[in-house]
Design a protein around this motif. Structure first.
Motif, mmCIF file in Angstrom:
data_model
loop_
_atom_site.group_PDB
_atom_site.id
_atom_site.type_symbol
_atom_site.label_atom_id
_atom_site.label_comp_id
_atom_site.label_asym_id
_atom_site.label_seq_id
_atom_site.Cartn_x
_atom_site.Cartn_y
_atom_site.Cartn_z
ATOM 1 N N LYS A 1 6.687 -2.159 1.223
ATOM 2 C CA LYS A 1 5.589 -1.570 1.414
ATOM 3 C C LYS A 1 5.159 -0.095 0.701
ATOM 4 C CE LYS A 1 4.897 -4.119 5.246
ATOM 5 N NZ LYS A 1 4.097 -5.299 4.888
ATOM 6 N N ILE A 2 6.310 0.415 -0.030
ATOM 7 C CA ILE A 2 5.943 1.586 -0.719
ATOM 8 C C ILE A 2 4.960 1.137 -1.868
ATOM 9 C CG2 ILE A 2 6.978 3.088 -1.987
ATOM 10 C CD1 ILE A 2 9.569 3.249 -0.318
ATOM 11 N N PHE A 3 5.083 0.057 -2.580
ATOM 12 C CA PHE A 3 4.545 -0.054 -4.028
ATOM 13 C C PHE A 3 3.807 -1.136 -3.650
ATOM 14 C CE2 PHE A 3 8.528 2.106 -4.909
ATOM 15 C CZ PHE A 3 8.072 3.099 -5.621
ATOM 16 N N GLU A 4 3.598 -1.952 -2.474
ATOM 17 C CA GLU A 4 2.562 -3.158 -2.690
ATOM 18 C C GLU A 4 1.131 -2.998 -2.713
ATOM 19 O OE1 GLU A 4 2.513 -4.640 2.165
ATOM 20 O OE2 GLU A 4 3.735 -5.643 0.542
ATOM 21 N N ASN A 5 0.566 -1.912 -2.249
ATOM 22 C CA ASN A 5 -0.670 -1.526 -2.010
ATOM 23 C C ASN A 5 -1.329 -0.787 -3.334
ATOM 24 O OD1 ASN A 5 -0.741 -2.837 0.252
ATOM 25 N ND2 ASN A 5 0.122 -0.970 1.273
ATOM 26 N N ARG A 6 -0.853 -0.911 -4.441
ATOM 27 C CA ARG A 6 -1.374 -0.310 -5.655
ATOM 28 C C ARG A 6 -2.955 -0.670 -5.831
ATOM 29 N NH1 ARG A 6 3.007 2.781 -7.492
ATOM 30 N NH2 ARG A 6 1.618 3.530 -8.904
ATOM 31 N N HIS A 7 -3.327 -1.801 -5.495
ATOM 32 C CA HIS A 7 -4.412 -2.353 -6.011
ATOM 33 C C HIS A 7 -5.592 -1.444 -5.100
ATOM 34 C CE1 HIS A 7 -3.916 -4.820 -2.106
ATOM 35 N NE2 HIS A 7 -4.967 -4.557 -1.946
ATOM 36 N N LEU A 8 -5.307 -0.685 -3.907
ATOM 37 C CA LEU A 8 -6.316 0.124 -3.257
ATOM 38 C C LEU A 8 -6.873 1.364 -4.199
ATOM 39 C CD1 LEU A 8 -5.038 0.224 0.441
ATOM 40 C CD2 LEU A 8 -6.649 -1.300 -0.522
ATOM 41 N N MET B 1 -8.810 3.984 -3.686
ATOM 42 C CA MET B 1 -8.580 5.316 -3.119
ATOM 43 C C MET B 1 -7.551 5.591 -2.315
ATOM 44 S SD MET B 1 -11.618 7.370 -1.172
ATOM 45 C CE MET B 1 -11.823 9.439 -1.112
ATOM 46 N N LYS B 2 -6.590 6.425 -2.841
ATOM 47 C CA LYS B 2 -5.182 6.629 -2.221
ATOM 48 C C LYS B 2 -5.302 8.047 -1.712
ATOM 49 C CE LYS B 2 -2.991 3.654 -5.773
ATOM 50 N NZ LYS B 2 -4.283 3.036 -6.217
ATOM 51 N N ALA B 3 -6.186 8.107 -0.498
ATOM 52 C CA ALA B 3 -6.105 9.319 0.220
ATOM 53 C C ALA B 3 -5.059 9.694 0.842
ATOM 54 C CB ALA B 3 -7.406 9.395 1.055
ATOM 55 N N GLY B 4 -3.926 8.901 1.071
ATOM 56 C CA GLY B 4 -2.867 9.145 1.770
ATOM 57 C C GLY B 4 -1.502 9.134 1.101
ATOM 58 N N MET C 1 -6.771 4.068 1.133
ATOM 59 C CA MET C 1 -5.615 4.073 1.830
ATOM 60 C C MET C 1 -5.322 5.353 2.442
ATOM 61 S SD MET C 1 -1.672 3.887 0.192
ATOM 62 C CE MET C 1 -1.718 5.721 0.074
ATOM 63 N N LEU C 2 -5.036 5.435 3.669
ATOM 64 C CA LEU C 2 -4.924 6.564 4.300
ATOM 65 C C LEU C 2 -3.195 6.612 4.721
ATOM 66 C CD1 LEU C 2 -7.593 6.639 6.935
ATOM 67 C CD2 LEU C 2 -7.531 7.836 5.155
ATOM 68 N N PRO D 1 -2.033 0.241 4.892
ATOM 69 C CA PRO D 1 -1.844 1.300 4.157
ATOM 70 C C PRO D 1 -0.535 2.022 4.269
ATOM 71 C CG PRO D 1 -2.819 1.837 6.204
ATOM 72 C CD PRO D 1 -2.741 0.448 6.274
ATOM 73 N N GLU D 2 0.407 1.284 4.530
ATOM 74 C CA GLU D 2 1.828 2.027 4.661
ATOM 75 C C GLU D 2 2.330 2.220 3.340
ATOM 76 O OE1 GLU D 2 0.809 -0.460 6.855
ATOM 77 O OE2 GLU D 2 1.710 -0.269 8.658
ATOM 78 N N GLY D 3 1.767 1.687 2.414
ATOM 79 C CA GLY D 3 2.357 1.391 0.880
ATOM 80 C C GLY D 3 2.716 2.661 0.283
#
Length: 523
Positions: free
Chosen positions: A106-113, A115-118, A428-429, A518-520
Protein backbone atom coordinates in the motif's frame (compact mmCIF):
# COMPACT_ATOMS: atom_id res chain seq x y z
CA UNK A 1 -25.23 -12.58 8.02
CA UNK A 2 -26.09 -9.39 9.87
CA UNK A 3 -28.07 -6.23 9.31
CA UNK A 4 -26.56 -2.81 8.78
CA UNK A 5 -28.13 0.25 10.35
CA UNK A 6 -27.72 3.17 7.89
CA UNK A 7 -29.26 5.63 10.35
CA UNK A 8 -26.86 4.72 13.15
CA UNK A 9 -24.13 7.13 14.25
CA UNK A 10 -21.67 4.22 13.82
CA UNK A 11 -20.09 4.43 10.34
CA UNK A 12 -21.08 1.69 7.94
CA UNK A 13 -17.47 0.59 7.54
CA UNK A 14 -17.21 0.00 11.29
CA UNK A 15 -20.51 -1.89 11.30
CA UNK A 16 -19.28 -4.22 8.54
CA UNK A 17 -15.92 -4.80 10.23
CA UNK A 18 -17.49 -5.49 13.62
CA UNK A 19 -20.19 -7.71 12.14
CA UNK A 20 -17.78 -9.93 10.22
CA UNK A 21 -15.41 -10.10 13.17
CA UNK A 22 -18.22 -11.39 15.37
CA UNK A 23 -19.18 -14.03 12.82
CA UNK A 24 -15.57 -15.20 12.52
CA UNK A 25 -14.90 -15.12 16.28
CA UNK A 26 -18.00 -17.15 17.13
CA UNK A 27 -17.28 -19.72 14.41
CA UNK A 28 -20.20 -18.85 12.14
CA UNK A 29 -17.66 -18.17 9.39
CA UNK A 30 -15.02 -20.88 9.51
CA UNK A 31 -11.44 -20.76 8.31
CA UNK A 32 -11.22 -20.98 4.51
CA UNK A 33 -14.77 -19.77 3.96
CA UNK A 34 -15.12 -17.36 1.08
CA UNK A 35 -16.97 -14.22 2.09
CA UNK A 36 -19.25 -12.43 -0.38
CA UNK A 37 -17.45 -10.52 -3.07
CA UNK A 38 -17.28 -6.77 -2.68
CA UNK A 39 -19.98 -6.24 -5.30
CA UNK A 40 -22.21 -8.96 -3.87
CA UNK A 41 -21.96 -7.55 -0.36
CA UNK A 42 -22.56 -4.00 -1.58
CA UNK A 43 -25.62 -5.09 -3.56
CA UNK A 44 -27.07 -7.22 -0.74
CA UNK A 45 -26.71 -4.47 1.86
CA UNK A 46 -27.35 -1.50 -0.45
CA UNK A 47 -24.08 0.25 0.26
CA UNK A 48 -21.31 1.56 -1.97
CA UNK A 49 -18.47 -0.67 -3.08
CA UNK A 50 -16.15 1.95 -1.60
CA UNK A 51 -17.56 1.21 1.84
CA UNK A 52 -17.05 -2.54 1.42
CA UNK A 53 -13.52 -2.07 0.03
CA UNK A 54 -12.57 -0.08 3.11
CA UNK A 55 -14.11 -2.64 5.48
CA UNK A 56 -12.49 -5.64 3.79
CA UNK A 57 -9.10 -3.94 3.75
CA UNK A 58 -9.33 -3.32 7.47
CA UNK A 59 -10.25 -6.96 8.07
CA UNK A 60 -7.19 -8.01 6.05
CA UNK A 61 -4.99 -5.73 8.18
CA UNK A 62 -6.58 -7.07 11.37
CA UNK A 63 -5.83 -10.64 10.32
CA UNK A 64 -9.43 -11.84 9.85
CA UNK A 65 -9.45 -12.08 6.06
CA UNK A 66 -6.93 -12.94 3.38
CA UNK A 67 -7.14 -11.83 -0.25
CA UNK A 68 -6.37 -14.36 -2.98
CA UNK A 69 -5.71 -13.10 -6.52
CA UNK A 70 -8.57 -13.74 -8.93
CA UNK A 71 -10.51 -15.61 -6.21
CA UNK A 72 -11.71 -13.10 -3.63
CA UNK A 73 -11.56 -12.80 0.15
CA UNK A 74 -11.44 -15.75 2.53
CA UNK A 75 -11.50 -16.18 6.31
CA UNK A 76 -7.93 -16.55 7.48
CA UNK A 77 -6.93 -19.79 9.17
CA UNK A 78 -8.30 -19.86 12.70
CA UNK A 79 -4.90 -20.22 14.35
CA UNK A 80 -3.81 -16.86 12.97
CA UNK A 81 -6.83 -15.17 14.53
CA UNK A 82 -6.75 -17.01 17.84
CA UNK A 83 -3.07 -16.23 18.31
CA UNK A 84 -3.34 -12.46 18.07
CA UNK A 85 -2.15 -12.29 21.69
CA UNK A 86 0.84 -14.55 21.14
CA UNK A 87 1.77 -13.58 17.61
CA UNK A 88 1.32 -14.71 14.03
CA UNK A 89 3.01 -17.89 12.86
CA UNK A 90 6.58 -17.35 11.79
CA UNK A 91 6.95 -14.14 13.79
CA UNK A 92 8.77 -14.25 17.15
CA UNK A 93 6.14 -13.20 19.63
CA UNK A 94 2.79 -11.69 19.07
CA UNK A 95 0.26 -9.01 19.79
CA UNK A 96 -1.03 -8.83 16.22
CA UNK A 97 -1.76 -11.03 13.26
CA UNK A 98 -0.67 -8.72 10.49
CA UNK A 99 -0.08 -9.18 6.78
CA UNK A 100 3.02 -7.03 6.35
CA UNK A 101 3.16 -7.52 2.59
CA UNK A 102 -0.30 -6.02 2.32
CA UNK A 103 0.74 -2.83 4.10
CA UNK A 104 4.11 -2.41 2.41
CA UNK A 105 2.41 -2.77 -0.95
CA UNK A 106 0.00 0.00 0.00
CA UNK A 107 2.83 2.40 0.79
CA UNK A 108 4.00 2.66 -2.80
CA UNK A 109 1.24 1.45 -5.11
CA UNK A 110 -0.68 4.73 -5.49
CA UNK A 111 2.02 6.90 -7.02
CA UNK A 112 -0.15 7.60 -10.05
CA UNK A 113 -2.54 9.80 -8.04
CA UNK A 114 -1.48 13.26 -9.15
CA UNK A 115 -2.49 15.21 -6.04
CA UNK A 116 -0.91 13.76 -2.90
CA UNK A 117 -2.60 15.86 -0.22
CA UNK A 118 -2.13 13.11 2.37
CA UNK A 119 1.46 11.99 1.73
CA UNK A 120 4.36 12.28 4.16
CA UNK A 121 7.06 14.17 2.27
CA UNK A 122 7.69 17.43 0.46
CA UNK A 123 7.36 18.17 -3.27
CA UNK A 124 10.65 17.66 -5.08
CA UNK A 125 10.91 21.36 -5.89
CA UNK A 126 10.83 22.14 -2.14
CA UNK A 127 13.79 19.85 -1.41
CA UNK A 128 17.49 20.68 -1.51
CA UNK A 129 17.99 19.72 -5.14
CA UNK A 130 20.67 22.34 -5.84
CA UNK A 131 22.68 21.24 -2.82
CA UNK A 132 22.50 17.60 -3.85
CA UNK A 133 23.57 18.43 -7.43
CA UNK A 134 26.57 20.44 -6.21
CA UNK A 135 27.50 17.64 -3.81
CA UNK A 136 27.17 15.07 -6.59
CA UNK A 137 29.50 17.05 -8.87
CA UNK A 138 32.05 17.38 -6.08
CA UNK A 139 31.78 13.70 -5.27
CA UNK A 140 32.27 12.74 -8.93
CA UNK A 141 35.48 14.75 -9.00
CA UNK A 142 36.79 13.12 -5.84
CA UNK A 143 38.44 9.74 -5.55
CA UNK A 144 36.09 7.22 -3.97
CA UNK A 145 37.00 3.82 -2.62
CA UNK A 146 34.50 1.42 -4.18
CA UNK A 147 36.16 -1.67 -2.72
CA UNK A 148 34.80 -1.63 0.83
CA UNK A 149 31.58 -1.44 2.79
CA UNK A 150 32.48 1.65 4.79
CA UNK A 151 32.30 2.26 8.52
CA UNK A 152 29.59 0.17 10.23
CA UNK A 153 28.33 3.24 12.06
CA UNK A 154 28.34 5.34 8.92
CA UNK A 155 30.48 8.00 7.21
CA UNK A 156 32.61 9.55 10.02
CA UNK A 157 32.53 13.20 8.81
CA UNK A 158 28.71 13.10 8.71
CA UNK A 159 28.60 11.68 12.23
CA UNK A 160 30.85 14.55 13.33
CA UNK A 161 28.48 17.02 11.66
CA UNK A 162 25.57 15.49 13.57
CA UNK A 163 27.54 15.75 16.80
CA UNK A 164 27.90 19.49 16.20
CA UNK A 165 24.21 19.82 15.30
CA UNK A 166 23.30 18.03 18.53
CA UNK A 167 25.50 20.47 20.44
CA UNK A 168 23.42 23.33 19.02
CA UNK A 169 20.41 21.58 20.58
CA UNK A 170 22.35 21.27 23.86
CA UNK A 171 22.79 17.51 23.53
CA UNK A 172 26.37 16.59 24.40
CA UNK A 173 27.63 13.55 22.51
CA UNK A 174 30.69 12.18 20.72
CA UNK A 175 30.60 10.88 17.12
CA UNK A 176 30.77 7.29 18.38
CA UNK A 177 27.26 7.78 19.79
CA UNK A 178 25.84 8.43 16.31
CA UNK A 179 24.65 5.53 14.17
CA UNK A 180 23.75 6.38 10.57
CA UNK A 181 20.79 4.44 9.17
CA UNK A 182 18.78 4.00 5.99
CA UNK A 183 16.31 6.71 6.89
CA UNK A 184 14.50 7.09 10.20
CA UNK A 185 12.49 3.93 9.51
CA UNK A 186 15.56 1.75 9.95
CA UNK A 187 16.52 3.69 13.08
CA UNK A 188 13.10 3.06 14.61
CA UNK A 189 13.20 -0.58 13.50
CA UNK A 190 16.60 -1.12 15.13
CA UNK A 191 15.35 0.42 18.36
CA UNK A 192 12.26 -1.79 18.31
CA UNK A 193 14.24 -4.96 17.59
CA UNK A 194 16.68 -4.21 20.39
CA UNK A 195 14.18 -3.07 23.02
CA UNK A 196 10.83 -4.75 22.28
CA UNK A 197 9.92 -8.40 22.73
CA UNK A 198 6.71 -10.13 21.72
CA UNK A 199 3.93 -9.35 24.14
CA UNK A 200 5.63 -6.26 25.61
CA UNK A 201 3.41 -3.30 26.32
CA UNK A 202 4.67 -0.36 24.27
CA UNK A 203 3.41 3.21 24.62
CA UNK A 204 2.81 5.03 21.33
CA UNK A 205 1.35 8.37 20.33
CA UNK A 206 -2.33 8.03 19.45
CA UNK A 207 -2.69 9.08 16.71
CA UNK A 208 0.89 8.49 15.68
CA UNK A 209 3.37 7.60 12.94
CA UNK A 210 1.62 4.97 10.82
CA UNK A 211 4.69 3.08 9.63
CA UNK A 212 5.97 2.68 13.19
CA UNK A 213 2.60 1.42 14.43
CA UNK A 214 2.45 -1.26 11.75
CA UNK A 215 6.07 -2.26 12.41
CA UNK A 216 5.43 -2.66 16.14
CA UNK A 217 2.30 -4.71 15.49
CA UNK A 218 4.30 -7.01 13.24
CA UNK A 219 6.91 -7.41 15.99
CA UNK A 220 4.20 -8.61 18.34
CA UNK A 221 4.10 -5.58 20.62
CA UNK A 222 0.98 -4.72 22.58
CA UNK A 223 0.29 -1.14 21.50
CA UNK A 224 -0.94 1.19 24.23
CA UNK A 225 -2.12 4.46 22.68
CA UNK A 226 -1.32 7.68 24.54
CA UNK A 227 -3.84 10.35 23.48
CA UNK A 228 -2.30 13.44 21.88
CA UNK A 229 -3.59 16.90 22.67
CA UNK A 230 -2.89 20.17 20.82
CA UNK A 231 -0.27 20.91 23.50
CA UNK A 232 1.31 17.48 23.81
CA UNK A 233 -0.06 14.57 25.84
CA UNK A 234 -3.09 13.72 27.94
CA UNK A 235 -0.88 13.45 31.02
CA UNK A 236 -3.45 12.00 33.49
CA UNK A 237 -4.32 9.27 30.98
CA UNK A 238 -0.63 8.65 30.30
CA UNK A 239 0.07 8.03 33.97
CA UNK A 240 -2.93 5.68 34.29
CA UNK A 241 -1.78 3.70 31.25
CA UNK A 242 1.72 3.38 32.67
CA UNK A 243 0.42 2.05 35.98
CA UNK A 244 -1.96 -0.35 34.26
CA UNK A 245 0.30 -1.73 31.52
CA UNK A 246 3.85 -1.30 32.95
CA UNK A 247 5.42 -0.49 29.54
CA UNK A 248 9.06 -1.02 28.70
CA UNK A 249 9.30 1.81 26.19
CA UNK A 250 7.51 4.88 24.83
CA UNK A 251 7.86 5.72 21.12
CA UNK A 252 6.88 9.36 20.71
CA UNK A 253 7.25 12.38 18.44
CA UNK A 254 7.02 15.51 20.58
CA UNK A 255 7.81 18.05 17.85
CA UNK A 256 5.58 18.86 14.83
CA UNK A 257 4.10 15.41 15.20
CA UNK A 258 2.74 13.30 12.38
CA UNK A 259 -0.21 13.32 11.86
CA UNK A 260 -1.45 16.08 14.19
CA UNK A 261 1.24 18.73 13.69
CA UNK A 262 1.22 19.37 17.45
CA UNK A 263 4.27 20.10 19.58
CA UNK A 264 4.52 19.06 23.23
CA UNK A 265 5.02 21.84 25.75
CA UNK A 266 8.14 21.92 27.91
CA UNK A 267 6.17 20.97 31.03
CA UNK A 268 4.88 17.88 29.20
CA UNK A 269 8.41 16.82 28.28
CA UNK A 270 9.52 17.13 31.88
CA UNK A 271 6.57 15.06 33.06
CA UNK A 272 7.25 12.30 30.53
CA UNK A 273 10.82 12.03 31.77
CA UNK A 274 9.69 12.03 35.40
CA UNK A 275 7.32 9.17 34.69
CA UNK A 276 10.00 7.30 32.75
CA UNK A 277 12.34 7.56 35.73
CA UNK A 278 9.67 6.63 38.26
CA UNK A 279 8.35 3.63 36.33
CA UNK A 280 11.63 2.57 34.70
CA UNK A 281 10.94 2.70 30.97
CA UNK A 282 12.90 4.06 28.01
CA UNK A 283 11.81 6.70 25.50
CA UNK A 284 12.49 6.73 21.76
CA UNK A 285 12.17 10.33 20.56
CA UNK A 286 11.39 10.59 16.85
CA UNK A 287 12.52 14.14 16.01
CA UNK A 288 12.69 13.96 12.24
CA UNK A 289 11.01 17.36 11.78
CA UNK A 290 13.45 19.31 13.94
CA UNK A 291 14.89 21.12 10.90
CA UNK A 292 11.41 22.34 9.96
CA UNK A 293 10.86 23.97 13.36
CA UNK A 294 11.57 27.73 13.26
CA UNK A 295 11.68 27.89 17.06
CA UNK A 296 14.65 26.60 19.07
CA UNK A 297 13.15 24.47 21.81
CA UNK A 298 14.25 21.68 24.14
CA UNK A 299 13.85 18.05 23.19
CA UNK A 300 13.47 15.05 25.44
CA UNK A 301 17.05 14.14 24.56
CA UNK A 302 18.40 17.55 25.57
CA UNK A 303 16.58 17.40 28.91
CA UNK A 304 17.64 13.80 29.56
CA UNK A 305 21.10 13.82 27.93
CA UNK A 306 20.45 10.32 26.55
CA UNK A 307 20.14 8.65 29.92
CA UNK A 308 16.73 7.14 29.12
CA UNK A 309 16.14 8.65 25.67
CA UNK A 310 17.14 7.37 22.24
CA UNK A 311 17.03 10.14 19.63
CA UNK A 312 16.08 9.59 15.96
CA UNK A 313 16.66 12.10 13.16
CA UNK A 314 16.61 12.15 9.37
CA UNK A 315 17.52 14.17 6.29
CA UNK A 316 14.84 12.56 4.14
CA UNK A 317 12.31 15.31 4.82
CA UNK A 318 14.59 18.24 3.99
CA UNK A 319 17.25 17.04 1.52
CA UNK A 320 15.82 14.00 -0.31
CA UNK A 321 13.85 10.90 0.69
CA UNK A 322 15.57 8.97 -2.12
CA UNK A 323 18.94 9.22 -0.38
CA UNK A 324 17.58 7.39 2.71
CA UNK A 325 19.92 8.89 5.32
CA UNK A 326 18.78 8.98 8.92
CA UNK A 327 20.50 8.57 12.25
CA UNK A 328 20.06 7.28 15.77
CA UNK A 329 21.80 8.77 18.81
CA UNK A 330 21.95 6.92 22.11
CA UNK A 331 23.94 6.08 25.24
CA UNK A 332 27.36 4.57 24.34
CA UNK A 333 26.50 1.11 25.69
CA UNK A 334 23.24 0.93 23.77
CA UNK A 335 24.61 2.31 20.52
CA UNK A 336 27.07 -0.59 20.25
CA UNK A 337 24.22 -3.11 20.42
CA UNK A 338 22.29 -1.15 17.80
CA UNK A 339 25.34 -1.02 15.52
CA UNK A 340 25.67 -4.79 15.81
CA UNK A 341 22.01 -5.23 14.84
CA UNK A 342 22.54 -2.94 11.86
CA UNK A 343 25.47 -5.08 10.70
CA UNK A 344 23.48 -8.31 11.13
CA UNK A 345 20.59 -7.03 9.04
CA UNK A 346 22.50 -5.17 6.32
CA UNK A 347 26.19 -4.77 7.13
CA UNK A 348 26.52 -1.00 6.59
CA UNK A 349 24.45 1.83 5.20
CA UNK A 350 25.34 3.47 1.90
CA UNK A 351 28.47 5.58 2.29
CA UNK A 352 27.81 7.05 -1.16
CA UNK A 353 24.44 8.46 0.00
CA UNK A 354 25.99 9.63 3.27
CA UNK A 355 28.74 11.45 1.39
CA UNK A 356 26.15 13.11 -0.83
CA UNK A 357 24.19 14.31 2.20
CA UNK A 358 27.36 15.48 3.94
CA UNK A 359 28.34 17.51 0.89
CA UNK A 360 24.91 19.11 0.67
CA UNK A 361 25.02 20.01 4.37
CA UNK A 362 28.47 21.57 4.22
CA UNK A 363 28.60 23.32 0.85
CA UNK A 364 27.38 26.59 2.38
CA UNK A 365 23.71 26.96 1.43
CA UNK A 366 22.05 24.54 3.89
CA UNK A 367 20.87 27.12 6.44
CA UNK A 368 19.56 29.40 3.70
CA UNK A 369 17.63 26.45 2.28
CA UNK A 370 16.11 25.67 5.68
CA UNK A 371 15.06 29.28 6.23
CA UNK A 372 13.34 29.42 2.82
CA UNK A 373 11.69 26.05 3.42
CA UNK A 374 10.33 27.07 6.83
CA UNK A 375 8.96 30.31 5.41
CA UNK A 376 7.30 28.45 2.56
CA UNK A 377 5.69 25.95 4.94
CA UNK A 378 4.45 28.74 7.22
CA UNK A 379 2.74 30.42 4.30
CA UNK A 380 1.22 27.13 3.18
CA UNK A 381 -0.07 26.45 6.71
CA UNK A 382 -1.80 29.79 6.87
CA UNK A 383 -3.39 29.36 3.44
CA UNK A 384 -4.56 25.76 3.90
CA UNK A 385 -5.81 26.23 7.46
CA UNK A 386 -7.84 29.22 6.32
CA UNK A 387 -9.42 27.30 3.46
CA UNK A 388 -10.28 24.31 5.65
CA UNK A 389 -11.73 26.55 8.35
CA UNK A 390 -13.96 28.33 5.82
CA UNK A 391 -15.30 24.95 4.75
CA UNK A 392 -16.21 24.20 8.36
CA UNK A 393 -13.34 21.87 9.28
CA UNK A 394 -12.19 21.61 12.88
CA UNK A 395 -8.40 21.84 13.01
CA UNK A 396 -6.68 19.96 15.83
CA UNK A 397 -3.65 22.25 16.07
CA UNK A 398 -2.32 25.14 13.99
CA UNK A 399 1.47 24.98 14.37
CA UNK A 400 2.23 27.25 11.37
CA UNK A 401 5.28 25.02 10.89
CA UNK A 402 6.07 21.51 9.77
CA UNK A 403 4.12 19.64 7.13
CA UNK A 404 0.78 18.58 8.58
CA UNK A 405 -2.67 19.68 9.60
CA UNK A 406 -5.05 17.23 11.30
CA UNK A 407 -8.66 18.13 10.61
CA UNK A 408 -12.21 16.77 10.59
CA UNK A 409 -15.63 17.94 9.48
CA UNK A 410 -18.95 17.19 11.25
CA UNK A 411 -20.55 16.28 7.91
CA UNK A 412 -17.77 13.83 7.01
CA UNK A 413 -17.72 11.16 9.74
CA UNK A 414 -15.72 8.48 7.90
CA UNK A 415 -12.31 9.57 6.65
CA UNK A 416 -11.71 6.21 5.02
CA UNK A 417 -14.77 6.50 2.82
CA UNK A 418 -13.91 10.13 2.02
CA UNK A 419 -10.39 9.09 1.01
CA UNK A 420 -11.71 6.43 -1.34
CA UNK A 421 -14.01 8.99 -2.93
CA UNK A 422 -11.08 11.40 -3.26
CA UNK A 423 -9.07 8.75 -5.09
CA UNK A 424 -11.78 8.70 -7.73
CA UNK A 425 -10.98 12.38 -8.26
CA UNK A 426 -7.24 11.70 -8.51
CA UNK A 427 -6.63 13.01 -4.99
CA UNK A 428 -4.87 11.10 -2.22
CA UNK A 429 -5.91 11.94 1.35
CA UNK A 430 -4.52 10.62 4.63
CA UNK A 431 -7.39 8.73 6.35
CA UNK A 432 -7.08 8.94 10.11
CA UNK A 433 -7.63 5.28 11.01
CA UNK A 434 -4.18 4.38 9.66
CA UNK A 435 -2.60 6.57 12.34
CA UNK A 436 -4.50 5.18 15.33
CA UNK A 437 -3.24 2.47 17.67
CA UNK A 438 -6.45 0.44 17.25
CA UNK A 439 -7.09 1.32 13.57
CA UNK A 440 -10.58 2.45 14.51
CA UNK A 441 -12.74 4.44 12.12
CA UNK A 442 -12.42 8.18 12.53
CA UNK A 443 -13.36 11.47 10.90
CA UNK A 444 -9.83 12.89 11.23
CA UNK A 445 -7.73 13.39 8.10
CA UNK A 446 -4.05 14.27 7.70
CA UNK A 447 -3.36 17.07 5.22
CA UNK A 448 0.16 17.79 3.96
CA UNK A 449 0.05 21.56 3.44
CA UNK A 450 2.80 21.46 0.82
CA UNK A 451 0.56 19.40 -1.48
CA UNK A 452 -2.69 21.32 -0.89
CA UNK A 453 -2.18 24.17 -3.32
CA UNK A 454 -4.63 23.12 -6.01
CA UNK A 455 -8.16 24.47 -6.01
CA UNK A 456 -9.63 21.11 -6.98
CA UNK A 457 -8.88 19.73 -3.50
CA UNK A 458 -11.12 22.32 -1.86
CA UNK A 459 -13.72 21.96 -4.61
CA UNK A 460 -13.86 18.24 -3.88
CA UNK A 461 -14.12 18.78 -0.11
CA UNK A 462 -16.83 21.40 -0.55
CA UNK A 463 -18.82 19.03 -2.75
CA UNK A 464 -18.54 16.22 -0.22
CA UNK A 465 -19.62 18.54 2.61
CA UNK A 466 -22.67 19.58 0.57
CA UNK A 467 -23.46 15.90 -0.03
CA UNK A 468 -23.29 15.27 3.71
CA UNK A 469 -20.47 12.74 3.37
CA UNK A 470 -22.66 10.13 1.66
CA UNK A 471 -21.04 7.47 -0.45
CA UNK A 472 -20.79 8.75 -3.97
CA UNK A 473 -22.64 5.61 -5.04
CA UNK A 474 -25.49 6.30 -2.63
CA UNK A 475 -25.74 9.97 -3.50
CA UNK A 476 -26.23 9.39 -7.20
CA UNK A 477 -22.97 10.91 -8.40
CA UNK A 478 -19.94 9.12 -9.83
CA UNK A 479 -19.86 6.37 -7.26
CA UNK A 480 -21.00 2.82 -7.97
CA UNK A 481 -22.32 3.65 -11.38
CA UNK A 482 -19.06 4.94 -12.69
CA UNK A 483 -16.22 3.97 -10.41
CA UNK A 484 -13.32 2.15 -11.95
CA UNK A 485 -13.97 -0.87 -9.76
CA UNK A 486 -17.40 -1.72 -11.11
CA UNK A 487 -17.39 -0.31 -14.60
CA UNK A 488 -13.97 -1.54 -15.60
CA UNK A 489 -14.06 -5.20 -14.66
CA UNK A 490 -15.48 -8.03 -16.64
CA UNK A 491 -18.43 -8.78 -14.42
CA UNK A 492 -19.05 -11.27 -11.67
CA UNK A 493 -18.53 -14.40 -13.71
CA UNK A 494 -15.10 -15.17 -12.32
CA UNK A 495 -15.15 -12.75 -9.45
CA UNK A 496 -11.83 -11.60 -10.84
CA UNK A 497 -12.81 -8.00 -10.36
CA UNK A 498 -13.40 -8.35 -6.66
CA UNK A 499 -10.42 -10.58 -6.10
CA UNK A 500 -8.18 -7.60 -6.65
CA UNK A 501 -9.88 -5.34 -4.17
CA UNK A 502 -6.91 -5.52 -1.81
CA UNK A 503 -4.52 -4.73 -4.60
CA UNK A 504 -3.39 -8.27 -5.30
CA UNK A 505 -4.61 -8.88 -8.81
CA UNK A 506 -3.29 -5.74 -10.42
CA UNK A 507 -6.05 -5.71 -13.02
CA UNK A 508 -8.19 -2.75 -13.97
CA UNK A 509 -11.35 -4.10 -12.49
CA UNK A 510 -12.13 -3.83 -8.81
CA UNK A 511 -8.39 -3.76 -8.30
CA UNK A 512 -8.82 -0.14 -9.24
CA UNK A 513 -10.49 0.28 -5.88
CA UNK A 514 -7.21 -0.53 -4.21
CA UNK A 515 -5.05 1.02 -6.86
CA UNK A 516 -6.85 4.27 -6.20
CA UNK A 517 -7.06 3.64 -2.51
CA UNK A 518 -5.40 6.41 -0.51
CA UNK A 519 -3.64 4.28 2.11
CA UNK A 520 -0.52 4.37 -0.04
CA UNK A 521 2.01 7.13 0.30
CA UNK A 522 1.71 7.91 4.01
CA UNK A 523 5.27 7.63 5.27
Amino acid sequence: MFTLQPQSSIPLVTQIVDGLRRLIDDGSLRAGTKVPSIRQFAHAHEVSVFTVVEAYDRLVALGYLVSRPHSGFFVRKRAAVENRESGPPGVPGGGYSFDSAWYLRKIFENRHLSMKAGCGWLPHEWLFEDGVRRSLRALAADSIDLGGYGDPKGFPPLREFIRDAMAEQEIAIVPEQVLLTQGSSQALDLAARRLVRAGDAVLVDDPGYANLLFSLRFAGAKLVGVPRTPHGYDLPTLEKLIIEHRPKIFFTQPRLQSPTGSTAQLAHLHRVLQLAEKHDFLVVENDIYVDLDPEPRPSLASLDQLSRVLYVGSYSKTISPNLRVGYLVAHPDLIEDLAQLKMISGLTSSEFSERLVYGALTEGRWRKHLKALRDRLAEAHQRVAGRLARLGFEIFSEPKAGMFLWARHPQLPDAGMLSNQAAGSDIMLGPGHLFTAAMQSTAWIRFNVAFCGEERLFDFLAERVRAGGRDSGDSGDSGDSGDSGDSGDSGDSGDSGDSGDSGDSGDSGDSGDSGDRPEGELL
